[in-house]
Scaffold this motif. Structure first.
Motif, PDB file in Angstrom:
ATOM      1  N   LEU A 105       0.816  -1.209   0.000  1.00 11.44           N
ATOM      2  CA  LEU A 105       0.000   0.000   0.000  1.00 11.44           C
ATOM      3  C   LEU A 105       0.858   1.271   0.000  1.00 11.44           C
ATOM      4  O   LEU A 105       0.357   2.358   0.278  1.00 11.44           O
ATOM      5  N   SER A 106       2.139   1.103  -0.308  1.00 10.96           N
ATOM      6  CA  SER A 106       2.988   2.259  -0.596  1.00 10.96           C
ATOM      7  C   SER A 106       3.819   2.043  -1.857  1.00 10.96           C
ATOM      8  O   SER A 106       4.190   2.997  -2.524  1.00 10.96           O
ATOM      9  N   TYR A 138      -6.526   4.808   5.934  1.00 10.56           N
ATOM     10  CA  TYR A 138      -5.659   5.778   5.282  1.00 10.56           C
ATOM     11  C   TYR A 138      -5.309   5.318   3.861  1.00 10.56           C
ATOM     12  O   TYR A 138      -4.301   4.658   3.631  1.00 10.56           O
ATOM     13  N   GLY A 139      -6.127   5.645   2.909  1.00  9.35           N
ATOM     14  CA  GLY A 139      -5.823   5.360   1.503  1.00  9.35           C
ATOM     15  C   GLY A 139      -5.939   3.903   1.120  1.00  9.35           C
ATOM     16  O   GLY A 139      -5.117   3.378   0.365  1.00  9.35           O
ATOM     17  N   SER A 140      -6.966   3.231   1.607  1.00  4.81           N
ATOM     18  CA  SER A 140      -7.157   1.818   1.303  1.00  4.81           C
ATOM     19  C   SER A 140      -7.522   1.620  -0.165  1.00  4.81           C
ATOM     20  O   SER A 140      -8.229   2.430  -0.762  1.00  4.81           O
ATOM     21  N   VAL A 141      -7.039   0.530  -0.738  1.00  5.89           N
ATOM     22  CA  VAL A 141      -7.384   0.167  -2.117  1.00  5.89           C
ATOM     23  C   VAL A 141      -7.582  -1.346  -2.181  1.00  5.89           C
ATOM     24  O   VAL A 141      -7.066  -2.078  -1.330  1.00  5.89           O
TER      25      VAL A 141
END
Length: 460
Positions: free
Chosen positions: A215-216, A420-423
């Motif tokens: 996730l980064s 925080y910015g889940s996909v």
């Protein structure tokens, strides 16, 4: 100094060479000695021929026996014997390390059970030596595949607070003296006094940490040891084994299935091309289906069915299985092998398993009864890869943790990832030893890892 593999691969004989290795056999005639030396670089040994003109003939050569470590200098020549391309006419032979009379690896077949009792020596045998070379090539192929596909390798921790599988079969890590543990007022162990200040364990998976990095950095993988405190004395289980775990952001189940198929075909193809001699040995001595099955996986497209369809096929097959088939029960090896070997005749990807038999992190499908999980099944072994789309919705993930009685405080950071910015993201796990088993045809997983860790045995 060239290895024996490099010497045997030369286009022509000629020139002085130096050979170092261990004797597989030593035959002494009246005026000549024939020494087969192997250095582990390939399955084949190289024959050394020595006579009375060889330096060391009386004091060294005539006393050599199986297992001795030697260094020899001589001329590489064409061999008149069948089954060998070159041999070395020795000019000097030096004993580097001798052997006692009770050296256990004589020129005869030894059972794998016996070889496990001498794990410090068994890699000198043809079979276990070939296993090590296949392991090495497979590991290189895995790293190269992910590098070429733009993945970043993550070194996941071995010590953890989290049970990634939710099964509770974990080895505890502690610096406390079990005979004198600090106690709480309630009389239980005071884990706050332990090294990490909390109960800690050996990891069962690097997946949760891989999700952090995915996730980064979008595409990452881990490749390291994992541990299961499962008291299973079977030919398929180890307490310590190596796992390959890619994790991909912006990916759903179909994309993951395509990645898994591409991955297996690439690794198998690489090993088939570069371990030709070793695989031919396994095909001749261990399982005569090794090469054909490997080629089948490489060349045939994988089939895809749902768990529902798999259950229906099995129930309507007319087969009498040891484990009855019913919806909601995990597929057993006999079911998986029937599907791949008899019904479909090719590798198979089974998707959408019942939620009750899968881990908390798997994506809950719209039907509410199944999750976005997949297993890749291959002939002879059954499941070789297990994976899923991960649950990226915070509220659903919290419900799933509660459903499996897992405390949220242990997964606070995992829940944060959903805040925080889940996909959508997905990943799979491959047991490396299962992969090596499949490629070599070895029937017991304890024989495809150098030093197996199993219940009651952590020797060597």
């Amino acid at each position: 100094m060239d290895s024996i593999r490099e010497l045997l691969a030369r286009e022509e004989a000629g020139g002085e060479v130096t050979v170092r290795g261990w004797l597989r056999t030593a035959r002494h005639a009246k005026k000549m000695s024939f020494l087969e030396v192997n250095d582990g670089s390939c399955l084949s040994g190289l024959q050394l021929v020595a006579d009375s003109t060889c330096d060391g003939w009386e004091g060294v050569v005539r006393n050599l026996s199986t297992g001795c470590a030697i260094e020899a200098v001589g001329q590489l020549v064409d061999s008149p014997g069948q089954g060998q391309r070159y041999e070395v006419h020795a000019q000097r032979v030096e004993l580097v390390g001798g052997v006692d009379d009770d050296y256990p690896l004589q020129k005869k077949r030894h059972s794998f059970e016996f070889l496990r009792t001498i794990a410090h020596l068994r890699s000198r045998t043809n079979t276990l030596g070939a296993v090590l070379r296949v392991r090495d090539e497979a590991a290189r192929a895995i790293h190269d595949f992910f590098y070429q596909e733009g993945f970043i390798q993550l070194h996941a921790p071995v010590i953890t607070l989290s049970d990634a599988e939710g099964a509770g079969e974990m080895f505890r890590v502690s610096s406390l003296d079990p005979a004198d543990c600090p106690r709480t007022e309630a009389g239980t162990t005071d884990w706050s006094a332990d090294f990490f200040g909390a109960p800690t364990y050996l990891t069962v998976s690097g997946q949760l940490e891989a999700e952090i990095a995915a996730l980064s950095h979008r595409r990452v993988y881990t490749f390291g040891p994992t541990f299961r405190a499962e008291n299973s004395n079977t030919s398929r289980h180890l307490a310590e084994f190596w796992m390959v775990e890619p994790e991909v952001a912006f990916c759903e189940l179909n994309g993951l299935a395509a990645l898994a198929e591409e991955f297996l075909k690439s690794v198998f193809g690489r090993v088939r091309d570069r371990c030709e001699e070793d695989l031919a040995f396994f095909n001749q001595r261990i399982d005569d289906q090794v090469l054909s099955t490997l080629s089948h996986v490489i060349e045939e497209p994988f089939g895809r069915i749902t768990y529902d369809e798999a259950v229906q096929i099995l129930q309507e097959s007319g087969q009498e299985f040891d484990f009855p088939v019913e919806w909601g029960v995990d597929l057993q090896s006999e079911h998986e092998r029937f599907l791949t070997e008899e019904h479909f005749g090719r590798p198979l990807i089974v998707t959408d398993y019942p939620r009750g038999i899968k881990a908390f992190y798997m994506y809950l499908n719209d039907d509410g009864r199944t999750v976005g999980a997949m297993d890749v099944l291959v002939p002879r072994i059954g499941e070789i890869i297990g994976g899923s789309q991960r649950e990226h919705r915070l509220d659903v993930l919290r419900d799933r943790l509660a459903e499996q009685s897992l405390p949220e405080e242990h997964y606070w950071w995992y829940l944060d990832l959903r805040r925080y910015g889940s996909v959508p993201h997905a990943g799979f796990g491959l047991g490396f030893e299962r992969l090596v088993q499949f490629m070599t045809g070895m029937t017991n997983i304890r024989d495809v890892i150098p030093f197996p860790r199993v219940p009651g045995n952590a020797g060597f």
